[in-house]
Design a protein around this motif. Structure first.
Motif, short mmCIF file in Angstrom:
data_model
loop_
_atom_site.label_atom_id
_atom_site.label_comp_id
_atom_site.label_asym_id
_atom_site.label_seq_id
_atom_site.Cartn_x
_atom_site.Cartn_y
_atom_site.Cartn_z
N HIS A 222 0.85 -1.19 0.00
CA HIS A 222 0.00 0.00 0.00
C HIS A 222 0.89 1.24 0.00
O HIS A 222 2.09 1.15 0.25
N ASP A 224 0.86 5.18 1.90
CA ASP A 224 0.17 5.85 3.01
C ASP A 224 -0.65 7.01 2.44
O ASP A 224 -0.41 7.47 1.34
N HIS A 279 4.74 0.21 -0.02
CA HIS A 279 5.54 -0.62 0.88
C HIS A 279 4.65 -1.71 1.46
O HIS A 279 3.41 -1.68 1.29
FE LIG Z 1 2.29 2.25 5.47
#
Ligand SMILES: [Fe+2]
Ligand SMILES: O=C(O)CCC(=O)C(=O)O
Length: 346
Positions: A222, A224, A279
């Motif tokens: 994903h 952030d 990540h």
């Molecule tokens: Fe994350």
């Protein structure tokens, strides 16, 4: 003539076109204007390139971080029914306990299939999300009514929340300088502290689970959502970033550093001059100790997700667009953006 080191950063990860520097933040916090500027450029360079950096000498004492990890471990060791009584209250408030299996992180464009993914291989983690205390209609889910430990948990986390809020401000000041904006440009956009402190626990798992279940990870790939994330990790390892080549590169834990990465809303704010890199968390790299045979031991991490104030409208920063290359995105209110993203993963 005195020379000023223009090299506060050295690269510690360099593989498959992804570089992650380690940056000494002390000269930004207490150096001369020239030293400060030099750190600001290194920070901004890292955000423009991989979107990831390790920050050292960031001003948060190791003893404070150890206490947070100890307090987090005690929280997750509570009986399940206590944790369940503090359940997450929904994407608007984004506060409370998220049990194992409740969340499946996925890349932005894959969210349609998230229900299917979650059924097969949910993320192997539990977490508690803590927001700004006192936000109307969005109470934090504290264990304070349960026992004394719950009360001290609340005090410890509230204090850490403020500590991280200060560091968020300082890092955004570095980014502002690095982007030729006034140092305090971002202050009014972030001063409310609409951030989320997330304690994460990845329980011990049988080693073969990652082989048995295709696509099984501790936390799915994903990016952030917000401005930046401050990530404190224990010594286990398992965090990886996705390189431009599509490979995953270890972000090996370095004691007393914070991994800082740019989120999607900051990339959008910077008209894509800043990179928000995907990540994930997988099993720790071999070898693990013989004592842990058959099982990967637990991993703990603490993420502090920084956001612009929920009522701010985010549109391309000055200097990131011109007549030829215009603004790539329409302005969006932070709260609308966050609810849209959070609603898709849980
Ligand atoms: Fe994350
Ligand atoms: O636990 C970690 O190291 C990373 C967690 C993470 O990326 C997240 O929660 O967004």
């Amino acid at each position: 003539m005195a020379t000023i080191s223009n090299q506060p950063a050295s690269t510690v990860v360099d593989m498959d076109d992804i570089q992650i520097p380690i940056i000494d933040f002390a000269p930004f916090l207490s150096g001369t204007p020239a030293e400060k500027h030099s750190v600001a450029l290194s920070v901004t360079d890292a955000f423009r390139n991989s979107g990831f950096l390790y920050l050292k000498d960031h001003g948060i004492p190791p003893s404070v971080v150890s206490e947070i990890f100890a307090s987090s471990a005690r929280f997750f060791a509570r009986p399940q029914n206590q944790k369940d009584s503090l359940r997450w209250t929904g994407p608007e408030s984004n506060r409370g306990y998220i049990a194992t299996g409740q969340e499946k992180l996925a890349p932005l464009e894959d969210t349609a299939g998230i229900g299917d993914l979650r059924a097969v291989s949910p993320d192997l983690k539990e977490s508690i999300e803590i927001g700004r205390e006192g936000a109307p209609g969005m109470p934090n889910q504290w264990p304070a009514h349960i026992d004394e430990e719950g009360q001290s948990f609340k005090q410890t986390m509230l204090s850490f929340f403020e500590t991280c809020k200060t560091l968020h401000m300082q890092i955004m000041q570095a980014i502002a300088l690095g982007m030729n904006l006034p140092e305090h440009f971002f202050d009014e956009f972030i001063d409310a502290g609409d951030n989320i402190l997330r304690l994460l626990h990845y329980p011990p798992v049988p080693k073969d689970i990652f082989q048995r279940q295709p696509g099984q990870v501790r936390a799915g790939e994903h990016s952030d959502y917000g401005s930046i994330t401050l990530l404190f990790q224990d010594a286990r390892g398992g965090l990886q970033v996705r390189s431009p080549k599509g490979t995953f590169i270890d972000v090996t834990p370095i004691p007393d550093t914070i991994v800082v990465n740019a989120g999607d809303l900051l990339a959008r704010w910077a008209n894509d001059a800043i990179t928000s890199t995907r990540h994930r968390v997988v099993e720790p790299p071999a070898p693990v100790s013989a004592a842990d045979e058959g099982e990967y031991p637990a991993r703990y991490s603490v993420a502090y997700f920084c956001n612009p104030n929920m009522d701010q409208v985010i549109e391309a920063l000055p200097g990131t667009y011109d007549e030829q290359g215009g603004r790539k995105y329409a302005g969006i209110k932070t709260s609308d953006y966050m609810v849209q993203r959070l609603g898709a993963t849980i």
